[in-house]
Design a protein around this motif. Structure first.
Motif, PDB file in Angstrom:
ATOM      1  N   GLY A  29       0.837  -1.197   0.000  1.00  0.00           N
ATOM      2  CA  GLY A  29       0.000   0.000   0.000  1.00  0.00           C
ATOM      3  C   GLY A  29       0.869   1.242   0.000  1.00  0.00           C
ATOM      4  O   GLY A  29       2.052   1.199  -0.360  1.00  0.00           O
ATOM      5  N   ALA A  30       0.291   2.362   0.429  1.00  0.00           N
ATOM      6  CA  ALA A  30       1.011   3.638   0.389  1.00  0.00           C
ATOM      7  C   ALA A  30       2.312   3.589   1.175  1.00  0.00           C
ATOM      8  O   ALA A  30       3.372   4.013   0.682  1.00  0.00           O
ATOM      9  CB  ALA A  30       0.106   4.757   0.919  1.00  0.00           C
ATOM     10  N   SER A  31       2.269   3.071   2.401  1.00  0.00           N
ATOM     11  CA  SER A  31       3.464   3.100   3.241  1.00  0.00           C
ATOM     12  C   SER A  31       4.518   2.120   2.735  1.00  0.00           C
ATOM     13  O   SER A  31       5.722   2.424   2.716  1.00  0.00           O
ATOM     14  CB  SER A  31       3.106   2.812   4.710  1.00  0.00           C
ATOM     15  N   GLY A  32       4.103   0.931   2.304  1.00  0.00           N
ATOM     16  CA  GLY A  32       5.072  -0.043   1.806  1.00  0.00           C
ATOM     17  C   GLY A  32       5.705   0.390   0.500  1.00  0.00           C
ATOM     18  O   GLY A  32       6.934   0.291   0.329  1.00  0.00           O
ATOM     19  N   LEU A  33       4.904   0.886  -0.433  1.00  0.00           N
ATOM     20  CA  LEU A  33       5.449   1.332  -1.710  1.00  0.00           C
ATOM     21  C   LEU A  33       6.326   2.564  -1.534  1.00  0.00           C
ATOM     22  O   LEU A  33       7.370   2.694  -2.179  1.00  0.00           O
ATOM     23  CB  LEU A  33       4.305   1.629  -2.687  1.00  0.00           C
ATOM     24  N   GLY A  34       5.915   3.477  -0.653  1.00  0.00           N
ATOM     25  CA  GLY A  34       6.749   4.646  -0.380  1.00  0.00           C
ATOM     26  C   GLY A  34       8.096   4.262   0.205  1.00  0.00           C
ATOM     27  O   GLY A  34       9.138   4.825  -0.175  1.00  0.00           O
ATOM     28  N   THR A  35       8.091   3.300   1.115  1.00  0.00           N
ATOM     29  CA  THR A  35       9.339   2.808   1.704  1.00  0.00           C
ATOM     30  C   THR A  35      10.204   2.124   0.651  1.00  0.00           C
ATOM     31  O   THR A  35      11.426   2.320   0.599  1.00  0.00           O
ATOM     32  CB  THR A  35       9.030   1.837   2.855  1.00  0.00           C
ATOM     33  N   ALA A  36       9.583   1.331  -0.207  1.00  0.00           N
ATOM     34  CA  ALA A  36      10.327   0.600  -1.229  1.00  0.00           C
ATOM     35  C   ALA A  36      10.986   1.550  -2.229  1.00  0.00           C
ATOM     36  O   ALA A  36      12.154   1.361  -2.602  1.00  0.00           O
ATOM     37  CB  ALA A  36       9.388  -0.368  -1.948  1.00  0.00           C
ATOM     38  N   VAL A  37      10.252   2.576  -2.671  1.00  0.00           N
ATOM     39  CA  VAL A  37      10.828   3.551  -3.603  1.00  0.00           C
ATOM     40  C   VAL A  37      11.988   4.288  -2.935  1.00  0.00           C
ATOM     41  O   VAL A  37      13.042   4.505  -3.547  1.00  0.00           O
ATOM     42  CB  VAL A  37       9.752   4.548  -4.079  1.00  0.00           C
ATOM     43  N   LEU A  48       9.818  -6.253  -2.284  1.00  0.00           N
ATOM     44  CA  LEU A  48       8.515  -5.955  -1.680  1.00  0.00           C
ATOM     45  C   LEU A  48       7.577  -7.121  -1.936  1.00  0.00           C
ATOM     46  O   LEU A  48       7.458  -7.601  -3.070  1.00  0.00           O
ATOM     47  CB  LEU A  48       7.927  -4.663  -2.264  1.00  0.00           C
ATOM     48  N   LEU A  49       6.899  -7.590  -0.889  1.00  0.00           N
ATOM     49  CA  LEU A  49       5.923  -8.668  -0.991  1.00  0.00           C
ATOM     50  C   LEU A  49       4.558  -8.145  -0.562  1.00  0.00           C
ATOM     51  O   LEU A  49       4.420  -7.524   0.503  1.00  0.00           O
ATOM     52  CB  LEU A  49       6.318  -9.848  -0.099  1.00  0.00           C
ATOM     53  N   GLU A  50       3.549  -8.389  -1.385  1.00  0.00           N
ATOM     54  CA  GLU A  50       2.173  -7.959  -1.104  1.00  0.00           C
ATOM     55  C   GLU A  50       1.275  -9.195  -1.082  1.00  0.00           C
ATOM     56  O   GLU A  50       1.305 -10.018  -1.996  1.00  0.00           O
ATOM     57  CB  GLU A  50       1.698  -6.961  -2.161  1.00  0.00           C
ATOM     58  N   ALA A  51       0.462  -9.321  -0.046  1.00  0.00           N
ATOM     59  CA  ALA A  51      -0.349 -10.521   0.129  1.00  0.00           C
ATOM     60  C   ALA A  51      -1.452 -10.638  -0.916  1.00  0.00           C
ATOM     61  O   ALA A  51      -1.813 -11.748  -1.325  1.00  0.00           O
ATOM     62  CB  ALA A  51      -0.958 -10.543   1.531  1.00  0.00           C
TER      63      ALA A  51
END
Length: 525
Positions: A29-37, A48-51
């Motif tokens: 989501g927003a926080s995971g994708l923001g962290t990954a970028v 990054l793994l998304e369920a």
């Protein structure tokens, strides 16, 4: 024609290749994708793994605003407002194809409303500083009706016009996914984490299941970030079964109606409803989004449902200000997002969720699991920056400066180049021409929806869409704009998806059934 190669295969191979990642981010989501970028743009090797699917939960169900939070200013949370206004300005610069200015009218029906809100919004402007969008201003009665022609006229004195940003939330999520991949990151959806790997009592990776084959895989990483939104406590208990809940989730309901109820180019903001919140009526993709509510819920769910009183509250409040006002029969879709609100430890989370913090928080467990939660879409970049700073220090990674304040996101193109495109194409930025070159660019998916068959093909080939729901809910916004029309479009969407992925008739029919079941929850009975 030979079947196309499955775009998921190289992603799965890269995710499971023997190596130790610098960062593993759980949650898309927003926080995971923001962290990954943030991590990948610094040169850290990041997985990054998304369920489920990217932005499947809260991150696709917002009020569609990039804003500082006028309500938080009224609560005295100046720091949060200043941070959000700064991030609003940065996001508009970094993704002009996704973020644009939108005027918001606060209608005045009492003598004191105009000066009271006018002064507060001048403070709002000042906090934005050089990144302010446009200055707020007072408008006359005629000026207010010019901005919102359907305003109730009896007693209307004028109003205040201020400006915030508007965006498409799931399209920003997919843009962040593409940006992450542009910087060498690897992401995999339908890859639920089933457990954490520990060495010497420290978190050293995770186990995940490939949702399409059922096979289990194990990955190693120097730092693991739990960025699963309203589900962070589930991952925390994989680390420590006795961990207490961090969150008190709250749900926000939105209804979507036709533009005839708000035919101007401005939004309407009701600054104080009966429950102390604000209510927005916002033009979006040719419809109007009206919301939201703030209702505590006992636990997080993947598909939350609106309560009857929430829908009645939204429509009743709108009826005080709009003429004509929408009724239940006018609702094209209703959707619900859950807020990951951080519990008040002093009260153990009891009380109104409207009073809980919207700030983000980072916690590091004894075993080194980093959990990021709270916050909102507008501040996703700052959340990611803070998290990667902490993760790099914890894992002993080489120190590298953040680049994301000025990092153009995937598809960036000058505003002038996208201004003439319809909304459904403008959100792709510089990719729009490539989409127009695909088969089906001249064929509408459904006469009541703006999307073409080419956009669905693009979603499969370039944006990791794997289901009809992915295509109709998040790669396009058909489910939110007109749930009934999206159900009618589902068989054609399934046929295109099956053709792209080389699937047969039984698979296609199962996709249509699953989508119809899902879409029922977006229709008012």
């Amino acid at each position: 024609m030979p079947p196309l190669p499955d775009p998921r295969s190289p992603l799965l191979a890269a995710a499971t290749a023997p190596q130790v990642w610098d960062l593993l981010v759980i949650g898309g989501g927003a926080s995971g994708l923001g962290t990954a970028v943030e991590a990948a743009s610094r040169g850290y090797r990041t997985l990054l793994l998304e369920a489920h699917d990217y932005a499947k939960g809260t991150s696709s169900r917002s009020t569609k605003l990039v804003h500082g939070g006028v309500r938080y200013l009224a609560q005295g949370n100046v720091g949060l407002v200043r941070e959000a206004l700064r991030e609003r300005g940065l996001l508009k610069k970094n993704a002009p194809h996704l973020v644009h200015d939108l005027g918001f009218l606060i209608a005045a029906y009492t003598w004191w409303s105009t000066p009271f809100y006018g002064i507060g919004l001048k403070v709002y402007d000042a906090l934005a500083g050089r990144l302010n969008l446009q200055p707020s201003r007072l408008v006359s009665r005629g000026g207010a009706l010019g901005k919102v022609p359907t305003l109730k006229r009896d007693g209307l004195r004028g109003g205040v016009l201020y400006f915030d940003g508007q965006f498409d939330d799931s399209r920003l999520a997919i843009t962040l996914l593409r940006t992450f991949e542009d910087h060498g990151g690897v992401a995999l959806n339908y890859a639920p984490v089933t457990g954490l790997v520990k060495e010497g009592g420290r978190v050293a990776g995770a186990r995940f299941r490939d949702g399409e084959t059922g096979r289990e895989h194990e990955v190693r990483a120097r730092a693991v970030v739990n960025a699963t939104g309203v589900f962070v406590d589930e991952v925390r208990r994989m680390d420590d079964p006795g961990a207490r809940d961090m969150l008190s989730p709250s749900q926000g309901v939105h209804v979507v109606v036709d533009r005839r109820f708000l035919p101007g180019e401005s939004a309407l903001m009701v600054p104080r409803t009966d429950d102390g919140r604000v209510l927005f009526a916002v033009p979006w993709h040719g419809r109007v989004v009206i919301g939201t509510t703030d209702t505590p819920v006992p636990e997080a769910s993947l598909e939350p449902r609106p309560q009857e009183e929430e829908v009645a509250f939204i429509l009743g409040t709108a009826a005080r200000y709009l003429d004509p006002a929408p009724t239940r029969a006018d609702v094209r879709s209703v959707y619900v997002g859950l807020r990951p609100l951080v519990r008040n430890e002093k009260t153990d989370g009891a009380g109104s969720t409207a009073a809980l913090s919207r700030d983000h928080i980072i916690r590091v467990s004894d075993s080194g699991l980093l959990t990021l939660t709270g916050g909102k879409w507008t501040t996703y970049r700052h959340m990611g920056e803070d998290t990667v700073d902490r993760a790099a220090a914890l894992a002993g990674l080489p120190e590298r400066l953040s680049l994301t304040r000025g990092l153009p996101l995937h598809g960036w193109s000058p505003p002038g180049e996208t201004a003439g495109r319809p909304d459904h194409l403008r959100v792709y930025g510089s990719d729009a021409d490539d989409i127009q070159a695909l088969p089906g660019a001249d064929r509408l998916l459904h006469p009541e929806l703006p999307y073409t068959e080419a956009e669905l093909r693009w979603g499969v080939r370039k944006e990791s869409a794997r289901t009809v729901e992915d295509l109709l809910s998040r790669r396009t916004r058909a489910l939110l704009l007109n749930a009934r029309a999206s159900v009618e479009a589902a068989p054609r969407a399934a046929a295109l998806l099956a053709e792209e992925l080389g699937q047969g008739e039984a698979w296609r029919e199962a996709q249509v059934r699953a989508y119809r079941d899902l879409a029922r929850g977006y229709l008012l009975a």
